[in-house]
Design a protein around this motif. Structure first.
Motif, PDB file in Angstrom:
ATOM      1  N   ASP A   3       5.255   4.964  -6.137  1.00 43.11           N
ATOM      2  CA  ASP A   3       6.079   3.758  -6.256  1.00 43.11           C
ATOM      3  C   ASP A   3       7.236   4.094  -7.176  1.00 43.11           C
ATOM      4  N   SER A   4       7.957   3.093  -7.650  1.00 45.46           N
ATOM      5  CA  SER A   4       9.158   3.355  -8.446  1.00 45.46           C
ATOM      6  C   SER A   4       8.847   3.980  -9.801  1.00 45.46           C
ATOM      7  N   LEU A   5       7.586   3.952 -10.236  1.00 45.30           N
ATOM      8  CA  LEU A   5       7.198   4.580 -11.500  1.00 45.30           C
ATOM      9  C   LEU A   5       6.680   6.003 -11.306  1.00 45.30           C
ATOM     10  N   GLY A   6       6.463   6.400 -10.065  1.00 46.04           N
ATOM     11  CA  GLY A   6       5.945   7.735  -9.800  1.00 46.04           C
ATOM     12  C   GLY A   6       4.673   7.695  -8.992  1.00 46.04           C
ATOM     13  N   SER A   7       3.829   8.726  -9.159  1.00 45.65           N
ATOM     14  CA  SER A   7       2.612   8.832  -8.353  1.00 45.65           C
ATOM     15  C   SER A   7       1.452   8.095  -9.013  1.00 45.65           C
ATOM     16  N   MET A  60       2.249  -8.021  -4.259  1.00 45.95           N
ATOM     17  CA  MET A  60       2.285  -6.649  -3.743  1.00 45.95           C
ATOM     18  C   MET A  60       0.940  -6.232  -3.140  1.00 45.95           C
ATOM     19  N   ASN A  61      -0.148  -6.749  -3.659  1.00 42.09           N
ATOM     20  CA  ASN A  61      -1.454  -6.500  -3.055  1.00 42.09           C
ATOM     21  C   ASN A  61      -1.433  -6.947  -1.592  1.00 42.09           C
ATOM     22  N   ALA A  62      -0.921  -8.168  -1.355  1.00 42.75           N
ATOM     23  CA  ALA A  62      -0.828  -8.679   0.014  1.00 42.75           C
ATOM     24  C   ALA A  62       0.138  -7.844   0.846  1.00 42.75           C
ATOM     25  N   ASN A  63       1.287  -7.500   0.269  1.00 46.37           N
ATOM     26  CA  ASN A  63       2.279  -6.706   1.007  1.00 46.37           C
ATOM     27  C   ASN A  63       1.700  -5.352   1.427  1.00 46.37           C
ATOM     28  N   GLU A  64       0.991  -4.709   0.508  1.00 48.81           N
ATOM     29  CA  GLU A  64       0.443  -3.380   0.798  1.00 48.81           C
ATOM     30  C   GLU A  64      -0.671  -3.443   1.844  1.00 48.81           C
ATOM     31  N   VAL A  65      -1.578  -4.396   1.704  1.00 49.87           N
ATOM     32  CA  VAL A  65      -2.667  -4.519   2.673  1.00 49.87           C
ATOM     33  C   VAL A  65      -2.115  -4.784   4.068  1.00 49.87           C
ATOM     34  N   LEU A  66      -1.192  -5.720   4.170  1.00 45.66           N
ATOM     35  CA  LEU A  66      -0.652  -6.077   5.483  1.00 45.66           C
ATOM     36  C   LEU A  66       0.185  -4.938   6.072  1.00 45.66           C
ATOM     37  N   ALA A  67       0.902  -4.217   5.218  1.00 42.82           N
ATOM     38  CA  ALA A  67       1.679  -3.077   5.708  1.00 42.82           C
ATOM     39  C   ALA A  67       0.755  -1.985   6.240  1.00 42.82           C
ATOM     40  N   ASN A  68      -0.298  -1.685   5.511  1.00 38.56           N
ATOM     41  CA  ASN A  68      -1.236  -0.653   5.980  1.00 38.56           C
ATOM     42  C   ASN A  68      -1.938  -1.068   7.267  1.00 38.56           C
ATOM     43  N   LEU A  69      -2.303  -2.333   7.378  1.00 36.39           N
ATOM     44  CA  LEU A  69      -2.912  -2.804   8.621  1.00 36.39           C
ATOM     45  C   LEU A  69      -1.923  -2.748   9.777  1.00 36.39           C
ATOM     46  N   ALA A  70      -0.678  -3.141   9.514  1.00 37.29           N
ATOM     47  CA  ALA A  70       0.350  -3.102  10.557  1.00 37.29           C
ATOM     48  C   ALA A  70       0.610  -1.672  11.006  1.00 37.29           C
ATOM     49  N   ASN A  71       0.675  -0.754  10.064  1.00 36.55           N
ATOM     50  CA  ASN A  71       0.899   0.648  10.425  1.00 36.55           C
ATOM     51  C   ASN A  71      -0.279   1.222  11.207  1.00 36.55           C
ATOM     52  N   GLU A 120      -0.942   5.827   9.264  1.00 37.16           N
ATOM     53  CA  GLU A 120      -2.041   6.028   8.330  1.00 37.16           C
ATOM     54  C   GLU A 120      -1.813   5.210   7.060  1.00 37.16           C
ATOM     55  N   PRO A 121      -2.895   4.713   6.443  1.00 29.37           N
ATOM     56  CA  PRO A 121      -2.753   3.988   5.177  1.00 29.37           C
ATOM     57  C   PRO A 121      -2.068   4.849   4.116  1.00 29.37           C
ATOM     58  N   GLY A 122      -1.160   4.247   3.390  1.00 30.21           N
ATOM     59  CA  GLY A 122      -0.486   4.928   2.292  1.00 30.21           C
ATOM     60  C   GLY A 122       0.841   5.562   2.655  1.00 30.21           C
ATOM     61  N   ARG A 123       1.178   5.669   3.945  1.00 28.68           N
ATOM     62  CA  ARG A 123       2.440   6.310   4.336  1.00 28.68           C
ATOM     63  C   ARG A 123       3.557   5.295   4.560  1.00 28.68           C
ATOM     64  N   TYR A 124       3.208   4.074   4.885  1.00 23.18           N
ATOM     65  CA  TYR A 124       4.167   2.974   5.017  1.00 23.18           C
ATOM     66  C   TYR A 124       5.313   3.292   5.963  1.00 23.18           C
ATOM     67  N   ASP A 125       4.938   3.799   7.116  1.00 20.35           N
ATOM     68  CA  ASP A 125       5.913   4.114   8.150  1.00 20.35           C
ATOM     69  C   ASP A 125       5.270   3.771   9.501  1.00 20.35           C
ATOM     70  N   PRO A 126       5.870   2.872  10.248  1.00 18.34           N
ATOM     71  CA  PRO A 126       7.224   2.328  10.109  1.00 18.34           C
ATOM     72  C   PRO A 126       7.313   1.044   9.289  1.00 18.34           C
ATOM     73  N   VAL A 127       6.169   0.433   8.947  1.00 21.30           N
ATOM     74  CA  VAL A 127       6.199  -0.846   8.218  1.00 21.30           C
ATOM     75  C   VAL A 127       6.075  -0.576   6.724  1.00 21.30           C
ATOM     76  N   HIS A 128       7.040  -1.092   5.966  1.00 17.87           N
ATOM     77  CA  HIS A 128       7.049  -0.898   4.514  1.00 17.87           C
ATOM     78  C   HIS A 128       6.658  -2.205   3.825  1.00 17.87           C
ATOM     79  N   PRO A 129       5.870  -2.144   2.727  1.00 19.13           N
ATOM     80  CA  PRO A 129       5.445  -3.375   2.044  1.00 19.13           C
ATOM     81  C   PRO A 129       6.614  -4.242   1.580  1.00 19.13           C
ATOM     82  N   ASN A 130       7.632  -3.614   0.995  1.00 23.12           N
ATOM     83  CA  ASN A 130       8.760  -4.374   0.465  1.00 23.12           C
ATOM     84  C   ASN A 130       9.805  -4.688   1.533  1.00 23.12           C
TER      85      ASN A 130
END
Length: 465
Positions: A10-14, A105-116, A122-132
């Motif tokens: 994320d914006s703070l790093g890994s 962000m919890n909701a954004n991340e869960v829904l993005a991973n499910l959408a992807n 794959e979970p954690g790659r956020y492509d093509p759907v990004h949480p933000n």
């Protein structure tokens, strides 16, 4: 050995995230930062948040801001969560970052991973759907969280209203059964004029129905939402028509007349609607406290108390006194009510803690409101089922008290005047003779005639002497 975590950025790093988690780095950071209460988000709040995300995706798609393929995947993800799946991936503690960014962000991340996952990713790659960029598109924590709090409270309101109406109905049934049961009224905890148990219990029922109506009225203000105000109420980065389309979708999802707030900045700055709603919950708790205390007094005994009511025995009352039975349901109700009033005190304080364009106390404010609604609903329901239903009158005991009440002298006011009636009351108190006997002794009426007048006055308020 298989890995137990995956590395996300994320914006703070890994940051390391559990490998099977549908949430991402920001949620994992929140779990590390906020091990406070051990309580995850309220279930209705999760559902409300996901409904907000669904409404945003529909509005963004219909406004041409989100391509159909991505919108469809987000909607599918939302529908799976709304169908009851993946709730255990909403995990942030109720006491968290100000305004609720971590929950958002919890909701954004869960829904993005499910959408992807829906789109083959794959979970954690956020492509093509990004949480933000996609799930949170045209939104800010600052408008999604207060909207979700309102929707969650509205979801809980019918349950509380039904519980209160059910208690009122149970009291009305008993009031009708005891409509002619003579008893002494009591004011200042002293003897007063005669009444009936039906009048007394019926008044409790009326009050509860009225408080339920007032609560529903206060809840209608929560149907105005600030979704579309984004970060500061200006609607920055939201397309034209977005707020109206999002409100329409939320109205469809909730079955309530959800509309955009007339002032988006006010919806973000001020928690007054929620504070007012909470105050009405506290007012209901206050009336329930009074009623509960009355029932505990009326059922006190069985030999040395009033004992005009008999409560259903639901458990032994003492570890040392054999055979003792206590009014445990109403004791539990009182404890819950005091806690509900405490939640309101916290809500009122937090509603005043907003600064400039935002109130950052929203996560805890929402949690306190949800607890008040949930606890009160559960306590009222349990008390109705195991305390009010099955309650019986001791008609002879109530009548006995009524006929020895010094307050019966009041029935003589119009015939002999206040001063002479007071003398009879004092004589009754001094000698122990019932007012009915003194009335007969003074030649005003026979005892039987006076008792008949007492019974009529208790039922109708009419006195003929």
């Amino acid at each position: 050995m298989s890995a137990t975590t995956r590395t996300e950025y994320d914006s703070l790093g890994s940051f390391e995230v559990p490998v099977d988690a549908l949430y991402g780095a920001q949620t994992a950071r929140a779990l590390a930062n906020f091990p406070i209460s051990g309580r995850g988000p309220d279930g209705d709040f999760v559902e409300a948040t996901v409904r907000v995300k669904r409404a945003a995706a529909v509005a963004n798609r219909d406004c041409g801001a989100l391509e159909d393929r991505l919108a469809g995947a987000i909607l599918a993800a939302c529908d799976r969560v709304l169908g009851g799946e993946f709730r255990d991936h909403f995990v942030v503690d109720r006491f968290q970052a100000g305004a609720g960014t971590s929950h958002n962000m919890n909701a954004n991340e869960v829904l993005a991973n499910l959408a992807n996952r829906e789109l083959g990713g794959e979970p954690g790659r956020y492509d093509p759907v990004h949480p933000n960029d996609h799930v949170n598109q045209s939104q800010s924590t600052n408008d999604t969280i207060p909207t979700a709090i309102r929707l969650a409270a509205l979801a809980k309101l019918p349950r509380l209203r039904a519980a209160v109406d059910d208690m009122a109905g149970a009291l009305e049934e008993l009031a009708e059964r005891e409509r002619d049961t003579l008893k002494s009224g009591r004011t200042h905890l002293q003897d007063a004029v005669p009444t009936t148990l039906g009048h007394e219990l019926g008044a409790y029922a009326w009050t509860l129905r009225e408080e339920g109506r007032r609560l529903e009225e206060a809840g209608s203000a929560l149907e105005r939402i600030g979704l579309g105000g984004t970060a500061a109420g200006t609607g920055l980065n939201a397309p034209r028509g977005y707020r109206e389309k999002a409100a329409e979708e939320l109205a469809r999802l909730t079955g309530r007349p959800i509309t955009p707030h007339p002032d988006m900045a006010a919806a973000m700055q001020s928690m007054a609607d929620l504070a007012h709603f909470s105050a009405r919950i506290a007012a209901l708790a206050g009336e329930l406290t009074r009623i509960s205390n009355d029932i505990r007094l009326l059922s006190s005994g069985p030999r040395t108390g009033l004992a005009e009511l008999r409560l259903p025995p639901v458990q032994p009352g003492s570890s040392i006194m054999p055979g003792k039975v206590n009014p445990v349901m109403f004791e539990m109700l009182n404890q819950t009510l005091y806690q509900v009033v405490g939640q309101d005190a916290a809500i009122q304080a937090m509603s005043r803690a907003g600064q400039m364009e935002l109130n950052v106390m929203m996560p805890a404010l929402g949690s306190a409101l949800f607890d008040a609604l949930e606890w009160l609903t559960a306590a009222v329901t349990a008390t109705t089922e195991r305390g009010v239903r099955g309650m019986e009158a001791d008609r002879e005991r109530a009548r006995e008290y009524a006929l020895v009440s010094v307050g019966l002298a009041t029935l003589l006011n119009r015939a002999i005047g206040y001063e002479k009636a007071a003398e009879i009351a004092k004589e009754s108190e001094r000698t122990g003779m019932p007012v009915a006997d003194l009335v007969a002794e003074h030649g005003l009426l026979s005892r039987e005639e006076f008792v008949a007048m007492v019974e009529r006055a208790a039922r109708t308020g009419e006195v003929d002497l």
